[in-house]
Scaffold this motif. Structure first.
Motif, short mmCIF file in Angstrom:
data_model
loop_
_atom_site.label_atom_id
_atom_site.label_comp_id
_atom_site.label_asym_id
_atom_site.label_seq_id
_atom_site.Cartn_x
_atom_site.Cartn_y
_atom_site.Cartn_z
N ASP A 44 -7.18 11.35 -0.34
CA ASP A 44 -8.23 11.91 -1.19
C ASP A 44 -8.66 10.91 -2.26
N TYR A 45 -7.69 10.17 -2.80
CA TYR A 45 -8.00 9.19 -3.83
C TYR A 45 -8.95 8.11 -3.30
N LEU A 46 -8.66 7.63 -2.09
CA LEU A 46 -9.52 6.61 -1.50
C LEU A 46 -10.92 7.15 -1.23
N ARG A 47 -10.99 8.38 -0.72
CA ARG A 47 -12.31 8.98 -0.44
C ARG A 47 -13.11 9.19 -1.71
N GLU A 48 -12.43 9.57 -2.78
CA GLU A 48 -13.14 9.87 -4.04
C GLU A 48 -13.55 8.61 -4.79
N HIS A 49 -12.69 7.60 -4.78
CA HIS A 49 -12.91 6.44 -5.65
C HIS A 49 -13.14 5.14 -4.89
N GLY A 50 -13.11 5.22 -3.56
CA GLY A 50 -13.22 3.99 -2.77
C GLY A 50 -14.51 3.21 -3.00
N ASP A 51 -15.61 3.90 -3.16
CA ASP A 51 -16.89 3.20 -3.38
C ASP A 51 -16.87 2.42 -4.68
N PHE A 52 -16.28 3.01 -5.72
CA PHE A 52 -16.22 2.33 -7.02
C PHE A 52 -15.30 1.12 -6.95
N LEU A 53 -14.17 1.26 -6.27
CA LEU A 53 -13.18 0.19 -6.21
C LEU A 53 -13.55 -0.90 -5.23
N GLY A 54 -14.33 -0.55 -4.20
CA GLY A 54 -14.64 -1.51 -3.14
C GLY A 54 -13.45 -1.70 -2.22
N ASP A 55 -13.68 -2.34 -1.08
CA ASP A 55 -12.60 -2.60 -0.13
C ASP A 55 -11.86 -3.88 -0.46
N ALA A 56 -12.53 -4.84 -1.07
CA ALA A 56 -11.93 -6.14 -1.36
C ALA A 56 -12.45 -6.62 -2.71
N GLU A 57 -12.11 -5.88 -3.76
CA GLU A 57 -12.57 -6.20 -5.10
C GLU A 57 -11.43 -5.96 -6.08
N LEU A 58 -11.32 -6.77 -7.08
CA LEU A 58 -10.32 -6.59 -8.12
C LEU A 58 -11.01 -6.02 -9.35
N SER A 107 1.00 -7.44 -1.26
CA SER A 107 0.61 -6.28 -2.06
C SER A 107 1.67 -5.20 -1.87
N SER A 108 2.31 -4.82 -2.96
CA SER A 108 3.40 -3.84 -2.89
C SER A 108 2.97 -2.52 -3.52
N ASP A 109 3.59 -1.45 -3.05
CA ASP A 109 3.38 -0.15 -3.67
C ASP A 109 4.59 0.73 -3.39
N LEU A 110 4.88 1.64 -4.31
CA LEU A 110 5.97 2.59 -4.14
C LEU A 110 5.70 3.57 -3.00
N SER A 111 4.43 3.90 -2.78
CA SER A 111 4.04 4.98 -1.89
C SER A 111 3.67 4.49 -0.49
N GLY A 112 4.34 5.04 0.52
CA GLY A 112 3.95 4.75 1.89
C GLY A 112 2.58 5.28 2.21
N GLY A 113 2.19 6.39 1.58
CA GLY A 113 0.86 6.94 1.80
C GLY A 113 -0.22 6.00 1.32
N MET A 114 -0.02 5.37 0.18
CA MET A 114 -0.99 4.40 -0.30
C MET A 114 -1.07 3.19 0.61
N LEU A 115 0.06 2.76 1.14
CA LEU A 115 0.03 1.61 2.05
C LEU A 115 -0.67 1.97 3.37
N ARG A 116 -0.58 3.23 3.78
CA ARG A 116 -1.34 3.64 4.98
C ARG A 116 -2.84 3.54 4.72
N THR A 117 -3.28 3.90 3.52
CA THR A 117 -4.70 3.73 3.21
C THR A 117 -5.06 2.25 3.18
N ALA A 118 -4.13 1.40 2.73
CA ALA A 118 -4.38 -0.04 2.74
C ALA A 118 -4.61 -0.53 4.17
N ARG A 119 -3.84 -0.04 5.12
CA ARG A 119 -4.02 -0.45 6.52
C ARG A 119 -5.35 0.04 7.06
N GLN A 120 -5.78 1.23 6.63
CA GLN A 120 -7.09 1.74 7.05
C GLN A 120 -8.20 0.83 6.55
N VAL A 121 -8.09 0.40 5.30
CA VAL A 121 -9.11 -0.49 4.75
C VAL A 121 -9.05 -1.85 5.44
#
Length: 284
Positions: A44-58, A107-121
């Motif tokens: 849900d976080y990626l769907r809601e905020h993904g456009d603002f964050l971009g796929d490859a933007e810091l 790129s590290s993260d505590l959450s496996g769910g967040m890393l799954r979204t990383a693989r989707q991107v």
């Protein structure tokens, strides 16, 4: 109170909890709560905020300032050939941007769910993908002095109980002369209600109260966020043996009309929402 921009810039405090409190929360409870929360919210976080964050933007914070604009990590070209660690990377947007500049990135993260979204991107992004690592940022399991740059945009820092230990761990993996840079909610925000409108302009709590913000569901914590004053954040960096180079308080840009949790143009006109800390590991 929550909104780490995870809520880190999250809106986690607003939904479905049975109790909200300021109470103590140690390492184990904090890790379990935040890993579970991010596992369930990642998509849900990626769907809601993904456009603002971009796929490859810091993007350094809800204000929308990017690394290309601020050059927090250094001048153009500094990333080429560098070994870079993104901690609390979420879907690894910042790590992906660094990889596109020629860096070797983990790129590290505590959450496996967040890393799954990383693989989707990764799957839809044409550029290079960072290596992904699931790890508690206070216990990375990486070799000493293995990175030239360590950074995070709102990741991990407000979501760990032992933030002094976090700074020590990040210093451990930095090479001499390397750079640590991270953004987090500006400490002053904890004195104000986390709402975007006029009510969010009046301080209602003590800035000096570092008691964690905890959301409980039944007999367990479901989300935990930790506060430190500006003085304590700086002291933790120095105590880790690092040299503080800069503290940035980016202003709200005139072209950003977005409201993100408690971040808004109205509040951004009056006080900072984000603090960016930049430090280096001494040579020798």
């Amino acid at each position: 109170m929550s909104d780490g921009w995870s809520d880190g810039w999250s809106d986690g405090w607003s939904g479905g909890t049975s109790a909200v409190a300021r109470r103590e929360s140690g390492h184990g409870e904090t890790v379990a709560a935040n890993r579970s929360w991010w596992d369930s919210e990642a998509g849900d976080y990626l769907r809601e905020h993904g456009d603002f964050l971009g796929d490859a933007e810091l993007v350094w914070g809800p204000e929308g300032w990017t690394e290309s604009q601020l050059c927090v990590l250094g001048p153009p070209g500094v990333l080429r050939g560098a070994d870079v660690l993104e901690f609390g990377g979420g879907a690894a947007q910042g790590g992906r941007w660094c990889a596109a500049q020629g860096a070797r990135v983990v790129s590290s993260d505590l959450s496996g769910g967040m890393l799954r979204t990383a693989r989707q991107v990764d799957a839809r992004s044409p550029g290079p993908a960072p290596e992904l690592l699931q790890a508690d940022a206070t216990r990375l399991g990486l070799a000493d002095a293995s990175f030239d740059i360590v950074f995070s945009a709102y990741g991990a820092t407000p979501f760990v109980a032992d933030s002094a230990g976090l700074m020590a761990e990040l210093a451990r993996v930095l090479r001499p002369g390397g750079t640590l840079a991270f953004s987090t909610s500006h400490p002053i925000r904890w004195a104000f209600p986390d709402v975007p409108g006029p009510a969010g302009l009046t301080a209602t709590a003590s800035y000096f109260d570092e008691t964690p913000y905890v959301e409980d569901e039944g007999d367990r914590a479901s989300y935990v966020e930790h506060h430190r004053t500006m003085g304590h954040r700086i002291a933790e960096i120095i105590d880790a043996g690092l040299v503080l180079r800069a503290v940035l308080e980016p202003e709200w840009p005139a072209d950003n009309s977005q409201v993100w949790g408690g971040w808004s143009p109205l509040r951004g006109q009056h006080f900072p929402g984000t603090a960016i800390f930049v430090a280096t590991c001494p040579d020798g």
